[in-house]
Design a protein around this motif. Structure first.
Motif, PDB file in Angstrom:
ATOM      1  N   LEU A  89      42.595  22.912  24.591  1.00  0.00           N
ATOM      2  CA  LEU A  89      43.348  23.760  25.498  1.00  0.00           C
ATOM      3  C   LEU A  89      44.357  22.915  26.267  1.00  0.00           C
ATOM      4  CD1 LEU A  89      40.527  25.988  27.075  1.00  0.00           C
ATOM      5  CD2 LEU A  89      42.011  26.533  25.143  1.00  0.00           C
ATOM      6  N   ASP A  90      45.453  23.567  26.726  1.00  0.00           N
ATOM      7  CA  ASP A  90      46.396  22.846  27.564  1.00  0.00           C
ATOM      8  C   ASP A  90      46.138  23.187  29.031  1.00  0.00           C
ATOM      9  OD1 ASP A  90      47.606  25.339  28.092  1.00  0.00           O
ATOM     10  OD2 ASP A  90      49.084  25.075  26.514  1.00  0.00           O
ATOM     11  N   ILE A  91      46.886  22.552  29.934  1.00  0.00           N
ATOM     12  CA  ILE A  91      46.654  22.708  31.367  1.00  0.00           C
ATOM     13  C   ILE A  91      46.858  24.148  31.818  1.00  0.00           C
ATOM     14  CG2 ILE A  91      47.356  21.973  33.672  1.00  0.00           C
ATOM     15  CD1 ILE A  91      45.918  19.806  32.089  1.00  0.00           C
ATOM     16  N   ALA A  92      47.908  24.781  31.316  1.00  0.00           N
ATOM     17  CA  ALA A  92      48.178  26.165  31.704  1.00  0.00           C
ATOM     18  C   ALA A  92      47.020  27.088  31.330  1.00  0.00           C
ATOM     19  CB  ALA A  92      49.477  26.653  31.047  1.00  0.00           C
ATOM     20  N   GLN A  93      46.432  26.870  30.168  1.00  0.00           N
ATOM     21  CA  GLN A  93      45.288  27.680  29.747  1.00  0.00           C
ATOM     22  C   GLN A  93      44.080  27.432  30.648  1.00  0.00           C
ATOM     23  OE1 GLN A  93      45.527  26.157  25.653  1.00  0.00           O
ATOM     24  NE2 GLN A  93      45.621  28.272  24.917  1.00  0.00           N
ATOM     25  N   LEU A  94      43.864  26.186  31.046  1.00  0.00           N
ATOM     26  CA  LEU A  94      42.753  25.875  31.937  1.00  0.00           C
ATOM     27  C   LEU A  94      42.922  26.546  33.297  1.00  0.00           C
ATOM     28  CD1 LEU A  94      42.172  22.076  31.226  1.00  0.00           C
ATOM     29  CD2 LEU A  94      40.660  23.967  30.608  1.00  0.00           C
ATOM     30  N   ILE A  95      44.149  26.527  33.822  1.00  0.00           N
ATOM     31  CA  ILE A  95      44.401  27.176  35.106  1.00  0.00           C
ATOM     32  C   ILE A  95      44.109  28.671  35.016  1.00  0.00           C
ATOM     33  CG2 ILE A  95      46.201  27.797  36.760  1.00  0.00           C
ATOM     34  CD1 ILE A  95      47.511  25.086  36.108  1.00  0.00           C
ATOM     35  N   GLU A  96      44.539  29.305  33.937  1.00  0.00           N
ATOM     36  CA  GLU A  96      44.296  30.731  33.768  1.00  0.00           C
ATOM     37  C   GLU A  96      42.805  31.017  33.621  1.00  0.00           C
ATOM     38  OE1 GLU A  96      44.726  34.709  33.672  1.00  0.00           O
ATOM     39  OE2 GLU A  96      46.149  33.175  34.317  1.00  0.00           O
ATOM     40  N   GLN A  97      42.092  30.172  32.870  1.00  0.00           N
ATOM     41  CA  GLN A  97      40.643  30.349  32.730  1.00  0.00           C
ATOM     42  C   GLN A  97      39.958  30.209  34.087  1.00  0.00           C
ATOM     43  OE1 GLN A  97      38.674  31.036  30.148  1.00  0.00           O
ATOM     44  NE2 GLN A  97      39.685  30.438  28.256  1.00  0.00           N
ATOM     45  N   ALA A  98      40.393  29.245  34.896  1.00  0.00           N
ATOM     46  CA  ALA A  98      39.818  29.063  36.225  1.00  0.00           C
ATOM     47  C   ALA A  98      40.093  30.279  37.104  1.00  0.00           C
ATOM     48  CB  ALA A  98      40.376  27.799  36.874  1.00  0.00           C
ATOM     49  N   ARG A  99      41.313  30.818  36.998  1.00  0.00           N
ATOM     50  CA  ARG A  99      41.671  31.997  37.789  1.00  0.00           C
ATOM     51  C   ARG A  99      40.801  33.197  37.400  1.00  0.00           C
ATOM     52  NH1 ARG A  99      46.857  31.705  36.975  1.00  0.00           N
ATOM     53  NH2 ARG A  99      47.326  30.626  38.932  1.00  0.00           N
ATOM     54  N   GLN A 100      40.592  33.400  36.110  1.00  0.00           N
ATOM     55  CA  GLN A 100      39.745  34.501  35.652  1.00  0.00           C
ATOM     56  C   GLN A 100      38.293  34.298  36.059  1.00  0.00           C
ATOM     57  OE1 GLN A 100      40.922  37.343  34.388  1.00  0.00           O
ATOM     58  NE2 GLN A 100      42.954  36.410  34.695  1.00  0.00           N
ATOM     59  N   THR A 101      37.841  33.050  36.030  1.00  0.00           N
ATOM     60  CA  THR A 101      36.475  32.750  36.452  1.00  0.00           C
ATOM     61  C   THR A 101      36.284  33.081  37.928  1.00  0.00           C
ATOM     62  OG1 THR A 101      36.183  31.027  34.790  1.00  0.00           O
ATOM     63  CG2 THR A 101      34.770  30.904  36.720  1.00  0.00           C
ATOM     64  N   ALA A 102      37.252  32.706  38.758  1.00  0.00           N
ATOM     65  CA  ALA A 102      37.161  32.997  40.187  1.00  0.00           C
ATOM     66  C   ALA A 102      37.081  34.497  40.446  1.00  0.00           C
ATOM     67  CB  ALA A 102      38.357  32.386  40.911  1.00  0.00           C
ATOM     68  N   LEU A 307      28.093  33.150  22.204  1.00  0.00           N
ATOM     69  CA  LEU A 307      28.484  34.237  23.082  1.00  0.00           C
ATOM     70  C   LEU A 307      27.415  34.489  24.125  1.00  0.00           C
ATOM     71  CD1 LEU A 307      29.913  36.770  20.469  1.00  0.00           C
ATOM     72  CD2 LEU A 307      31.191  35.204  21.943  1.00  0.00           C
ATOM     73  N   GLY A 308      27.837  34.674  25.363  1.00  0.00           N
ATOM     74  CA  GLY A 308      26.943  35.121  26.414  1.00  0.00           C
ATOM     75  C   GLY A 308      27.125  36.614  26.616  1.00  0.00           C
ATOM     76  N   ARG A 309      26.835  37.086  27.819  1.00  0.00           N
ATOM     77  CA  ARG A 309      27.066  38.480  28.147  1.00  0.00           C
ATOM     78  C   ARG A 309      28.377  38.588  28.915  1.00  0.00           C
ATOM     79  NH1 ARG A 309      21.668  41.057  30.577  1.00  0.00           N
ATOM     80  NH2 ARG A 309      22.301  39.972  32.461  1.00  0.00           N
ATOM     81  N   PRO A 310      29.032  39.747  28.864  1.00  0.00           N
ATOM     82  CA  PRO A 310      30.231  39.916  29.686  1.00  0.00           C
ATOM     83  C   PRO A 310      29.894  39.650  31.151  1.00  0.00           C
ATOM     84  CG  PRO A 310      30.009  41.728  28.131  1.00  0.00           C
ATOM     85  CD  PRO A 310      28.727  40.940  28.053  1.00  0.00           C
ATOM     86  N   ALA A 311      30.804  38.979  31.864  1.00  0.00           N
ATOM     87  CA  ALA A 311      30.549  38.650  33.272  1.00  0.00           C
ATOM     88  C   ALA A 311      30.243  39.911  34.079  1.00  0.00           C
ATOM     89  CB  ALA A 311      31.750  37.913  33.850  1.00  0.00           C
ATOM     90  N   GLU A 312      30.910  41.015  33.747  1.00  0.00           N
ATOM     91  CA  GLU A 312      30.694  42.253  34.481  1.00  0.00           C
ATOM     92  C   GLU A 312      29.251  42.727  34.365  1.00  0.00           C
ATOM     93  OE1 GLU A 312      34.837  41.608  33.491  1.00  0.00           O
ATOM     94  OE2 GLU A 312      33.023  41.732  32.243  1.00  0.00           O
ATOM     95  N   GLN A 313      28.622  42.479  33.212  1.00  0.00           N
ATOM     96  CA  GLN A 313      27.240  42.879  33.017  1.00  0.00           C
ATOM     97  C   GLN A 313      26.310  42.098  33.934  1.00  0.00           C
ATOM     98  OE1 GLN A 313      26.137  43.016  28.889  1.00  0.00           O
ATOM     99  NE2 GLN A 313      23.972  43.384  29.310  1.00  0.00           N
ATOM    100  N   ASP A 314      26.575  40.794  34.070  1.00  0.00           N
ATOM    101  CA  ASP A 314      25.770  39.990  34.991  1.00  0.00           C
ATOM    102  C   ASP A 314      25.997  40.421  36.434  1.00  0.00           C
ATOM    103  OD1 ASP A 314      24.315  38.374  33.253  1.00  0.00           O
ATOM    104  OD2 ASP A 314      25.910  36.884  33.094  1.00  0.00           O
ATOM    105  N   MET A 315      27.252  40.737  36.778  1.00  0.00           N
ATOM    106  CA  MET A 315      27.539  41.189  38.132  1.00  0.00           C
ATOM    107  C   MET A 315      26.820  42.500  38.437  1.00  0.00           C
ATOM    108  SD  MET A 315      29.529  38.888  39.480  1.00  0.00           S
ATOM    109  CE  MET A 315      30.376  39.683  40.838  1.00  0.00           C
ATOM    110  N   ASP A 316      26.811  43.417  37.465  1.00  0.00           N
ATOM    111  CA  ASP A 316      26.095  44.681  37.646  1.00  0.00           C
ATOM    112  C   ASP A 316      24.599  44.438  37.820  1.00  0.00           C
ATOM    113  OD1 ASP A 316      28.451  46.073  37.430  1.00  0.00           O
ATOM    114  OD2 ASP A 316      28.149  46.664  35.335  1.00  0.00           O
ATOM    115  N   MET A 317      24.061  43.506  37.046  1.00  0.00           N
ATOM    116  CA  MET A 317      22.640  43.171  37.164  1.00  0.00           C
ATOM    117  C   MET A 317      22.325  42.623  38.548  1.00  0.00           C
ATOM    118  SD  MET A 317      20.428  40.387  34.944  1.00  0.00           S
ATOM    119  CE  MET A 317      21.511  39.037  35.495  1.00  0.00           C
TER     120      MET A 317
END
Length: 332
Positions: A89-102, A307-317
């Motif tokens: 991955l490049d830096i821009a992709q990492l920043i976007e992944q971090a933003r989505q994670t947050a 693959l894990g579970r969608p983050a939304e599923q964990d949040m709902d749990m």
């Protein structure tokens, strides 16, 4: 004879002292009908010594596949006929992944690379990535996992603000030669001792269900406790096609729950994080049992090669179970 859970209630819950090897063996010997009692005590311990919040973390692979090491569980090794192939991955992709994670509510974002240790090109990219993420993404701490380090590399990661460093011991020292032959358990431990001395938080765990004995699981817990880690990622073997461990059976769910309780009673004040293999080994019901049985951290979304579970599923749990989510220094 004093019941082991009675002993643990006094020593671990009341005094905050982890159990020793002999007592951890007794925990793993508990019959099936005592598992609920074990998990209930483990939950009490984690609430008292860690708090009620559950810490969410997202991970992303900066470099996937093509690793020169022969970790027998890992499909990222370039030595095995597994389906994972090298990508970056490049830096821009990492920043976007971090933003989505947050956005998922996670407070930790971990950058991982499939290497024995970082070369100069990777180190420079990491330094840039960490600084760029902090400059562009609010509400997230950056962790790194790039293998075995030199003292100079540890200092460089500290200088750019790496919050936590992950390098797993993977398994007990006595079983490690059955899992990896291209480097030693001692090399892994030495990296984490340098990380600790530098004042970076220590994230060190491993995988259970790789053919080790219950005695070796207890040995592993004691060896991790000696590092006094801030976080222990607890993975369960997900046998990957093409790897030497691809033929192994998935760990029994009840044994996995015993292990969760055992790790909590070994390390009462450590963040014990559900990581890879939790869905396969425990299913939804077992995952919820783990969260009320000593676990106080989760990796959300996908893992490195599975693959894990969608983050939304964990949040709902988490919402359904009324478990507060840790967001840096506050909870929501």
């Amino acid at each position: 004879m004093t019941d082991i859970l009675t002993t643990a209630r006094t020593r671990v819950l009341d005094e905050g002292q982890g159990l020793d090897y002999d007592d951890l063996i007794k925990v793993l010997d508990l019959p099936d009908d005592r598992i609920p009692d074990l998990l209930a005590l483990a939950h009490e311990v984690r609430v008292k010594w860690c708090g009620e919040e559950v810490e969410m973390e997202g991970i992303v692979s900066l470099k996937t596949g093509g690793c020169p090491e022969d970790c027998h569980f890992c499909s990222q090794s370039g030595l095995f006929e597994s389906p994972v192939r090298s990508t970056k991955l490049d830096i821009a992709q990492l920043i976007e992944q971090a933003r989505q994670t947050a956005k998922t509510g996670a407070s930790e974002f971990c950058i991982v690379a499939a290497v024995k240790g970082p070369d100069e090109a990777l180190m420079s990219q990491l330094e840039d990535a960490v600084q760029q993420i902090y400059a562009n993404v609010d509400g997230i701490d950056v962790a790194v996992s790039v293998g075995i380090l030199t003292p100079e590399q540890v200092a460089r990661l500290k200088a750019v603000g790496v919050h936590r460093y992950n390098h797993n011991l993977e398994t007990a020292r006595s079983y490690f030669p059955e899992v990896v032959t291209t480097h030693t358990w001692e090399e892994r431990r030495e990296t984490m001792l340098m990380i600790k001395d530098a004042g970076i938080e220590v994230c060190c765990g491993g995988i259970i269900g790789m053919g080790e004995t219950p005695e070796q699981r207890a040995e592993f817990a004691v060896q991790l406790a000696e590092l006094d880690p801030h976080e222990v990622p607890l993975n369960f073997l997900d046998p990957r096609p093409g790897t030497p461990f691809g033929h192994m059976e998935v760990m029994d769910g009840k044994d996995a729950l015993r292990a969760i309780g055992m790790f909590r009673l070994a390390m009462p004040a450590t963040t014990l994080r559900f990581a890879g293999g939790r869905e396969l080994t425990l299913g939804d019901m077992g995952v919820e049992q783990g969260l009320t049985g000593g676990i106080n951290g989760i990796i959300v979304g996908n893992y490195l090669t599975t693959l894990g579970r969608p983050a939304e599923q964990d949040m709902d749990m988490m919402d359904r179970m009324r478990l507060p989510i840790k967001v840096l220094s506050r909870s929501v």
